[in-house]
Write a protein that holds these residues in place. Structure first.
Motif, PDB file in Angstrom:
ATOM      1  N   PRO A 172       0.816  -1.236   0.000  1.00  0.00           N
ATOM      2  CA  PRO A 172       0.000   0.000   0.000  1.00  0.00           C
ATOM      3  C   PRO A 172       0.840   1.273   0.000  1.00  0.00           C
ATOM      4  O   PRO A 172       0.510   2.235  -0.708  1.00  0.00           O
ATOM      5  N   HIS A 173       1.927   1.291   0.782  1.00  0.00           N
ATOM      6  CA  HIS A 173       2.749   2.498   0.817  1.00  0.00           C
ATOM      7  C   HIS A 173       3.489   2.707  -0.495  1.00  0.00           C
ATOM      8  O   HIS A 173       3.544   3.842  -1.008  1.00  0.00           O
TER       9      HIS A 173
ATOM     10  N   THR B 227       2.570   1.690  -3.375  1.00  0.00           N
ATOM     11  CA  THR B 227       1.577   2.069  -4.394  1.00  0.00           C
ATOM     12  C   THR B 227       1.357   3.572  -4.403  1.00  0.00           C
ATOM     13  O   THR B 227       1.301   4.202  -5.478  1.00  0.00           O
ATOM     14  N   ASP B 228       1.236   4.172  -3.228  1.00  0.00           N
ATOM     15  CA  ASP B 228       1.046   5.627  -3.151  1.00  0.00           C
ATOM     16  C   ASP B 228       2.312   6.380  -3.528  1.00  0.00           C
ATOM     17  O   ASP B 228       2.256   7.418  -4.210  1.00  0.00           O
TER      18      ASP B 228
ATOM     19  N   LYS C 265       3.106   6.680  -7.484  1.00  0.00           N
ATOM     20  CA  LYS C 265       2.100   7.208  -8.409  1.00  0.00           C
ATOM     21  C   LYS C 265       2.680   8.280  -9.324  1.00  0.00           C
ATOM     22  O   LYS C 265       2.388   8.311 -10.527  1.00  0.00           O
TER      23      LYS C 265
END
Length: 809
Positions: free
Chosen positions: A213-214, A216-217, A220
């Protein structure tokens, strides 16, 4: 400053329990030295020995000795603590070291340790040191559990430790990002080794649930973070690459995210390419549809990877069109491959389709033939859906293949994979100031609805009122639900009239009435039916539908069953002889098997049950006196009169008495069974059970299993069981899974129908061989239903053995 530390360590000595003054002096010297990384090798060796003695001492020294482990170089402190866990001495204080380790984790010293090891990657002797610390970091829960004999603190449970390790890795990656932005060189090799070893130990979920999740952010819109992620996975050793790639593919929220995290890893690394293009698609089949979409969408998002997408599609189609794969692969794997093919087709562009159009057409023709030849309806439908999808892709302008099959949730899900809802890597949504573009992007149906809604808003109220006055919608329609169609032709009354109509009449109305009335006439007039039973059976076997009569197949089958149950022996002899005769279609041969099963089921049940089941007449509420005046029913009549005159204030639940009667199938089982089992291995010019007509063989095997089961408690059951066991043994290695399922059902019927004593006396050796075969089926058969049936048969054999052991001698 280093000299002060060395003198403090010399003053502390090498005893097992340093004093508080020595601990304080070492702490002060460390604080004065500043950066622990500036210590020389000699000072590091002395400090490491001091920390090991401190951690392994029998007594807890006075003073803040625990802070020394948090202030020392993290690699030395971590090694000293884990060494004491690995080899505890007699009298070792049990709870102290785990508490210090827990503080070590809580204060972020694990991230400092990993960061220090990343900076020391080029120093001499760093490889051995890295390997030693890597094992301790990844296996820390096991070290603590072994040292404490299973009484680990909660912080060292794998479910809690590996997310902490993931947070430490993320913190180190932030430091790497900051260093790169400052123009400094950094290495993530040690982090890659940690990630690989954690994943290969089966802890992908715990560590990647923090990292993915981290990352992925962070990736970006930051190219530096993307480069860091790419380098992170590229530095994973090949022996751990599969576990890492699989973890990312399963936990990435989409193909675009997976592309940002992995980059062109499959192009640069052969091991990753094998895992993605071979192992996860052709050798394994337990992944979800979302994982498949992530995997294949990742290959489609970059020009360098699209060549691999075409290659994957060709290999998938080669497997899908292989007759050997269709016969020997489990149904689940064939569904998995079909989904992968449809997802690949959804990503193909027109130039790519044009370049491999001929290969797609060849694979489609070969594959649909293999699937349609299968005996399993699920596999046939898979072939139809995939063939339709390929045809729609390669023939965009011309006619496409269409099949008729049942549309259920599975079929709709497969078809939905061929259509992409939105372009990958592009977030859905339109700018607020582009209303015209938004209108143009609407689907045709929604656009037409919008236009029609806009048009109807301009209708004037007067026009609406005039339309209502002219409408006929307020007229109430007549109720025609109970209306009956007037029959122009009367139904035949005699069986011979039906025969004349079915064989020679050209009046279609009379033909329909004869088909509808034949079953009831046969059951009402059994004596007349027996005179022409074989002729009737022949007529019905060759009867073809002349009109669109609703339920024709069912009416014909019921009439055949009625004829067979009315005159069983001659009709059964005729039907079983025709099964192996020339010039019959496969449909007629399967009709013979169906009729034999239905008739045997009716004959083996009580007679009253069979009559009520087929006649369709309602059970009468009033019992009429027989006209003959015989006195055999007098007791029943008297009991009914007493029951009707008796008042009961309460009574329990009445039990319906089940009909009883002799088993009419007892003397007929052999006539149904043995002619069918005799000639299965004799090929005819138009019929080859052991060759291409394996679907009929599967139906025959299932029919024999049902007849065997219905023959329980009959005189011929032992001989039938012995013959059927030999039949099963001859065909046990058949390649068609439907046939093998029928053979296993035959074994179940034998174990349930033949008395246990007769089995052990007559077929002992055959049973032992059958047991060995069933064990092989449970372990090696690719079909899940075959494995389940074999396991049920083994349980039946075990229950049979226990029953015989407990039986009195």
């Amino acid at each position: 400053m280093a000299a002060a530390l060395e003198s403090a360590l010399q003053a502390a000595g090498a005893g097992p329990c340093p004093g508080a003054e020595a601990v304080g002096a070492v702490r002060a010297a460390l604080a004065a030295a500043g950066d622990p990384a500036a210590l020389g090798e000699r000072e590091r060796a002395r400090l490491g020995a001091f920390l090991r003695n401190l951690a392994a001492g029998p007594e807890e020294p006075a003073g803040p000795w625990r802070s020394l482990f948090l202030e020392s170089p993290p690699d030395l402190a971590f090694c000293a603590l884990t060494d004491s866990l690995a080899a505890p001495r007699p009298g070792w204080r049990l709870p102290a070291v785990p508490e210090v380790l827990e503080q070590f984790l809580r204060q972020g010293r694990l991230a400092a340790l990993i960061c220090e090891l990343c900076q020391q990657h080029s120093r001499p002797g760093s490889v051995e040191r890295h390997d030693a610390l890597l094992g301790r970091i990844v296996c820390l829960p096991d070290l603590v559990g072994n040292g404490l004999q299973g009484r680990s603190p909660a912080a060292f449970f794998p479910q809690r430790y590996f997310p902490v390790l993931g947070g430490a890795v993320l913190q180190v990656l932030h430091n790497v990002s900051a260093s790169l932005r400052g123009g400094l060189d950094c290495s993530v090799s040690f982090i890659s080794h940690i990630l690989g070893k954690v994943c290969v130990h089966g802890r992908q979920k715990e560590i990647l649930s923090v990292l993915v999740p981290h990352l992925t952010d962070l990736t970006k819109s930051d190219c530096i973070w993307q480069r860091i992620c790419w380098r992170l996975v590229e530095c994973v050793p090949d022996r751990w690459m599969e576990a890492v790639v699989l973890g990312f593919v399963q936990r990435a929220p989409g193909a675009d995210v997976l592309s940002r995290l992995l980059g062109n890893l499959v192009v640069k690394n052969k091991k990753a390419q094998f895992v993605v293009t071979q192992k996860m698609l052709l050798l394994q089949y337990g992944y979800t549809t979302a994982v498949l979409q992530n995997l294949l969408g990742y290959l489609a998002l970059d020009g360098l990877r699209r060549a691999l997408l075409i290659k994957v599609l060709q290999e998938l189609l080669e497997t899908w069109s292989s007759s050997s794969a269709v016969k020997h692969s489990p149904l689940e794997q064939q569904q998995y491959i079909s989904k992968a093919i449809l997802i690949c087709l959804s990503h193909l562009k027109e130039p790519e389709i044009e370049s491999c159009r001929q290969e797609l057409l060849t694979s489609m023709m070969e594959g649909v033939k293999c699937h349609l030849d299968s005996s399993l309806p699920q596999i046939r439908r898979l072939g139809m859906i995939v063939a339709e999808s390929i045809s729609s892709k390669i023939n965009t302008d011309g006619p496409v293949l269409t099949f008729q099959y049942e549309e259920d949730d599975e079929a709709r899900e497969l078809k939905s994979l061929l259509v992409q809802a939105a372009p990958l890597g592009v977030l859905p949504g339109l700018p607020d100031n582009e209303n015209e573009n938004a209108d143009a992007a609407l689907p045709p149906v929604l656009e037409s609805n919008r236009k029609s809604t806009t048009a109807t808003t301009h209708v004037m109220p007067d026009e609406e009122s005039d339309a209502e006055l002219d409408s006929d919608d307020d007229l109430i329609p007549y109720d025609m639900s109970e209306d009956k169609e007037l029959k122009k032709t009367k139904a035949p009354v005699y069986i011979r009239d039906c025969i004349e109509v079915l064989t020679g009449s050209e009046d279609l109305d009379k033909w329909e009435e004869a088909v509808k009335a034949l079953e009831s006439l046969v059951r009402k007039n059994p004596v007349a039916a027996r005179e022409v039973s074989v002729e009737l059976a022949k007529i019905l076997l060759h009867l073809e539908e002349k009109t669109c009569l609703e339920g024709f197949a069912e009416l014909r089958q019921k009439a055949q069953v009625a004829v067979l149950t009315t005159d069983p022996i001659p009709v059964a002899q005729y039907l079983t002889s025709q099964f192996y005769s020339l010039n019959y279609s496969l449909r007629q041969r399967m009709d013979i098997l169906d009729v034999l099963v239905l008739a045997a089921r009716e004959l083996s049940c009580p007679k009253g049950h069979g009559k009520t089941k087929h006649s369709g007449a309602q059970n009468p509420c009033i019992q009429f006196l027989p006209e003959s005046g015989s006195s055999k029913d007098w007791r029943r009549i008297v009991d009914e009169r007493i029951k009707s005159k008796t008042r009961r204030f309460a009574k329990g639940q009445s039990q319906v008495e089940q009909p009883s009667g002799p088993n009419e199938f007892n003397s007929l089982a052999g006539h149904f069974f043995f002619p069918l089992i005799q000639n299965f291995d004799r090929p005819l010019s138009t019929f080859d059970l052991l060759g291409e007509d394996h679907f009929v063989l599967g139906r025959l095997v299932h029919t024999l299993a049902v007849l065997m089961y219905l023959a329980v408690n009959t005189m011929a059951v032992t001989a039938m069981g012995k013959a059927l066991l030999e039949f099963v043994w001859a065909l046990r290695f058949h390649t068609d899974s439907y046939v093998r399922q029928g053979l296993l059902s035959c074994v179940s019927s034998i174990l349930l129908s033949v008395p246990a004593e007769r089995l052990l006396q007559d077929v002992t050796e055959e049973l032992l061989e059958t047991r060995s075969w069933l064990e092989d089926v449970v372990e090696k058969d690719p079909d899940g239903d075959c494995r389940r049936l074999a396991l049920q048969n083994l349980l039946l054999m075990e229950n049979l053995k226990k029953k015989l052991e407990t039986a009195p001698s």
